[in-house]
Structures are given as structure tokens and as C-alpha cells.
Design a protein around this motif. Structure first.
Motif, PDB file in Angstrom:
ATOM      1  N   ILE A  60      16.219 -45.083  12.746  1.00 25.13           N
ATOM      2  CA  ILE A  60      16.308 -46.079  13.821  1.00 25.13           C
ATOM      3  C   ILE A  60      15.672 -45.530  15.093  1.00 25.13           C
ATOM      4  O   ILE A  60      14.879 -46.217  15.749  1.00 25.13           O
ATOM      5  N   LEU A  61      15.994 -44.309  15.455  1.00 22.98           N
ATOM      6  CA  LEU A  61      15.463 -43.699  16.669  1.00 22.98           C
ATOM      7  C   LEU A  61      13.941 -43.553  16.599  1.00 22.98           C
ATOM      8  O   LEU A  61      13.231 -43.937  17.536  1.00 22.98           O
ATOM      9  N   LEU A  62      13.440 -43.038  15.495  1.00 20.91           N
ATOM     10  CA  LEU A  62      11.991 -42.877  15.347  1.00 20.91           C
ATOM     11  C   LEU A  62      11.282 -44.234  15.299  1.00 20.91           C
ATOM     12  O   LEU A  62      10.206 -44.404  15.877  1.00 20.91           O
ATOM     13  N   GLY A  63      11.897 -45.197  14.615  1.00 16.39           N
ATOM     14  CA  GLY A  63      11.323 -46.538  14.565  1.00 16.39           C
ATOM     15  C   GLY A  63      11.288 -47.189  15.937  1.00 16.39           C
ATOM     16  O   GLY A  63      10.324 -47.875  16.286  1.00 16.39           O
ATOM     17  N   ALA A  64      12.333 -46.977  16.731  1.00 15.68           N
ATOM     18  CA  ALA A  64      12.373 -47.533  18.088  1.00 15.68           C
ATOM     19  C   ALA A  64      11.280 -46.910  18.957  1.00 15.68           C
ATOM     20  O   ALA A  64      10.633 -47.607  19.747  1.00 15.68           O
ATOM     21  N   LEU A  66       8.448 -45.635  17.820  1.00  9.21           N
ATOM     22  CA  LEU A  66       7.188 -46.174  17.326  1.00  9.21           C
ATOM     23  C   LEU A  66       6.957 -47.582  17.884  1.00  9.21           C
ATOM     24  O   LEU A  66       5.861 -47.912  18.338  1.00  9.21           O
ATOM     25  N   HIS A  67       8.001 -48.398  17.880  1.00 14.17           N
ATOM     26  CA  HIS A  67       7.950 -49.747  18.454  1.00 14.17           C
ATOM     27  C   HIS A  67       7.504 -49.686  19.914  1.00 14.17           C
ATOM     28  O   HIS A  67       6.587 -50.400  20.329  1.00 14.17           O
ATOM     29  N   ALA A  68       8.119 -48.810  20.666  1.00 15.09           N
ATOM     30  CA  ALA A  68       7.791 -48.683  22.093  1.00 15.09           C
ATOM     31  C   ALA A  68       6.350 -48.197  22.289  1.00 15.09           C
ATOM     32  O   ALA A  68       5.611 -48.754  23.102  1.00 15.09           O
ATOM     33  N   LEU A  69       5.964 -47.177  21.556  1.00 10.02           N
ATOM     34  CA  LEU A  69       4.616 -46.626  21.722  1.00 10.02           C
ATOM     35  C   LEU A  69       3.535 -47.645  21.365  1.00 10.02           C
ATOM     36  O   LEU A  69       2.543 -47.782  22.085  1.00 10.02           O
ATOM     37  N   LEU A  70       3.738 -48.352  20.263  1.00 13.70           N
ATOM     38  CA  LEU A  70       2.741 -49.341  19.850  1.00 13.70           C
ATOM     39  C   LEU A  70       2.596 -50.467  20.863  1.00 13.70           C
ATOM     40  O   LEU A  70       1.492 -50.927  21.143  1.00 13.70           O
ATOM     41  N   LEU A  71       3.718 -50.908  21.425  1.00  8.58           N
ATOM     42  CA  LEU A  71       3.651 -52.038  22.351  1.00  8.58           C
ATOM     43  C   LEU A  71       3.343 -51.616  23.785  1.00  8.58           C
ATOM     44  O   LEU A  71       2.587 -52.287  24.481  1.00  8.58           O
ATOM     45  N   VAL A  72       3.903 -50.505  24.237  1.00  8.27           N
ATOM     46  CA  VAL A  72       3.678 -50.077  25.617  1.00  8.27           C
ATOM     47  C   VAL A  72       2.233 -49.628  25.827  1.00  8.27           C
ATOM     48  O   VAL A  72       1.629 -49.951  26.845  1.00  8.27           O
ATOM     49  N   PHE A  73       1.687 -48.904  24.864  1.00  5.37           N
ATOM     50  CA  PHE A  73       0.309 -48.450  25.019  1.00  5.37           C
ATOM     51  C   PHE A  73      -0.689 -49.422  24.396  1.00  5.37           C
ATOM     52  O   PHE A  73      -1.874 -49.169  24.378  1.00  5.37           O
ATOM     53  N   GLY A  74      -0.195 -50.537  23.908  1.00  7.27           N
ATOM     54  CA  GLY A  74      -1.051 -51.568  23.344  1.00  7.27           C
ATOM     55  C   GLY A  74      -0.960 -52.843  24.171  1.00  7.27           C
ATOM     56  O   GLY A  74      -1.545 -52.951  25.249  1.00  7.27           O
ATOM     57  N   HIS A  75      -0.159 -53.781  23.699  1.00  8.96           N
ATOM     58  CA  HIS A  75      -0.083 -55.115  24.281  1.00  8.96           C
ATOM     59  C   HIS A  75       0.368 -55.137  25.745  1.00  8.96           C
ATOM     60  O   HIS A  75      -0.164 -55.885  26.555  1.00  8.96           O
ATOM     61  N   TRP A  76       1.365 -54.334  26.078  1.00 13.05           N
ATOM     62  CA  TRP A  76       1.935 -54.364  27.440  1.00 13.05           C
ATOM     63  C   TRP A  76       1.285 -53.343  28.365  1.00 13.05           C
ATOM     64  O   TRP A  76       1.743 -53.146  29.487  1.00 13.05           O
ATOM     65  N   ASN A  77       0.225 -52.693  27.952  1.00 16.09           N
ATOM     66  CA  ASN A  77      -0.382 -51.596  28.698  1.00 16.09           C
ATOM     67  C   ASN A  77      -0.765 -51.968  30.133  1.00 16.09           C
ATOM     68  O   ASN A  77      -0.589 -51.183  31.053  1.00 16.09           O
ATOM     69  N   ASN A  78      -1.248 -53.159  30.336  1.00 14.38           N
ATOM     70  CA  ASN A  78      -1.696 -53.547  31.678  1.00 14.38           C
ATOM     71  C   ASN A  78      -0.553 -53.991  32.586  1.00 14.38           C
ATOM     72  O   ASN A  78      -0.779 -54.274  33.756  1.00 14.38           O
ATOM     73  N   GLN A  79       0.666 -54.052  32.080  1.00 17.22           N
ATOM     74  CA  GLN A  79       1.778 -54.533  32.904  1.00 17.22           C
ATOM     75  C   GLN A  79       2.810 -53.465  33.241  1.00 17.22           C
ATOM     76  O   GLN A  79       3.715 -53.715  34.020  1.00 17.22           O
TER      77      GLN A  79
END
Length: 165
Positions: A60-64, A66-79
Motif C-alpha cells: 500500500i505504501l509503495l503503491g501510494a 508510485l501513485h503520487a510520483l506518476l501524477l505529481v511529476f506527470g499530470h499535475w506537474n504544472n500546478q
């Protein structure tokens, strides 16, 4: 290698998978706590149940993360702000995004609390440790549920989303 849309999709579904694994792990551990005979039927002993819980918790911790890294440095990067796990823009969106960061912090604290449980047991009692672990998990589940339902694209059908459709 992967398109931005694919990374966004994997990030979203990683978060949803982690959310359901968190609910499943909590439910199973509560069943084991309330019905100790079930432990012997399902996994033989409490030691194995705790090992399974530990494996699920690390997953769960590693998956969370991974979830954060993929979205924070991807889709939400500009915000996000200069601190990548914090968003300062917009009131509702930023609050729900930041709840995810707070949930990740709680997960790390719960992981440390579980890993160093014997140290806590020596300072306090097992019952104190268990109550703190239980109520912190309830707080985590509440925060993750709010985060998933309000900002998660897959759970928009519930009707509490703050995203524009």
C-alpha cells in the motif's frame, strides 16, 4: 516510452488499487481481531496474519508513492509548488490534492508505528499501541476516501467530485 495519457491512466488506477487494498487490509485485520478463530481457519496463526498485514501495508505504501510520483511529476506537474507534493492553486482542488500528501505522511507514520511496535509496547502498553494504530488508520481511511471521491476521476459518479466534468 509511455505517453502522458498512459502515465496519467496508470497513476489514477494505481491510486484506486491502493485505496481498495487499504480498505481490504483494514477489513481483514478487523475480522481477525474480532474473530480470532477465523485467523486459525484462514492463515493458521496471528503471526502469519501480521506478516500478511505487513506485506499488504508495504505494498500500500509503495503503491501510494508510485501513485503520487506518476501524477505529481506527470499530470499535475504544472500546478504544484516548488515542493512537489503540495499545491497552492485554487481552494478546493488544492485542498483535496494536499489531503493526498497528508495521507501519505500518515501512511509513513503508521508504517513506522507498526514496524517499531515492540519499542512502543515497552514504553506504553499493547492496548495503547493498538488504539493509536486503529484510530490513526480510521483517520487515514477517512482522508483517503475524501481524496479519492472528490479528486478521483473514476469515482465521479458518486457526485462529490470537485473536478469539472
Amino acid at each position: 516510452m509511455f505517453s502522458a495519457a498512459t502515465i496519467y491512466f496508470i497513476g489514477r488506477w494505481t491510486g484506486l488499487s491502493v485505496f481498495f487494498l487499504l480498505l481490504l487490509d483494514f477489513t481483514v485485520m478487523e475480522i481477525f481481531r474480532l474473530r480470532s478463530g477465523t485467523v486459525k481457519e484462514w492463515v493458521a496463526t496471528r503471526v502469519y496474519a501480521n506478516r500478511l498485514h505487513g506485506i499488504a501495508s508495504v505494498t500500500i505504501l509503495l503503491g501510494a508513492f508510485l501513485h503520487a510520483l506518476l501524477l505529481v511529476f506527470g499530470h499535475w506537474n504544472n500546478q504544484v509548488t516548488s515542493f512537489p507534493l503540495w499545491m497552492a492553486l485554487g481552494e478546493q482542488l488544492a485542498l483535496m490534492f494536499n489531503l493526498g500528501s497528508f495521507a501519505a505522511t500518515l501512511m509513513v507514520l503508521l508504517a513506522l508505528h507498526g514496524y517499531f511496535r515492540k519499542w512502543f509496547w515497552n514504553r506504553w502498553t499493547y492496548e495503547s499501541w493498538r488504539r493509536i494504530h486503529f484510530w490513526t488508520t480510521i483517520l487515514l481511511l477517512t482522508i483517503v476516501t475524501i481524496h479519492a471521491v472528490t479528486i478521483g476521476k473514476e469515482l465521479q459518479f458518486i457526485g462529490f467530485t470537485i473536478r469539472s466534468v
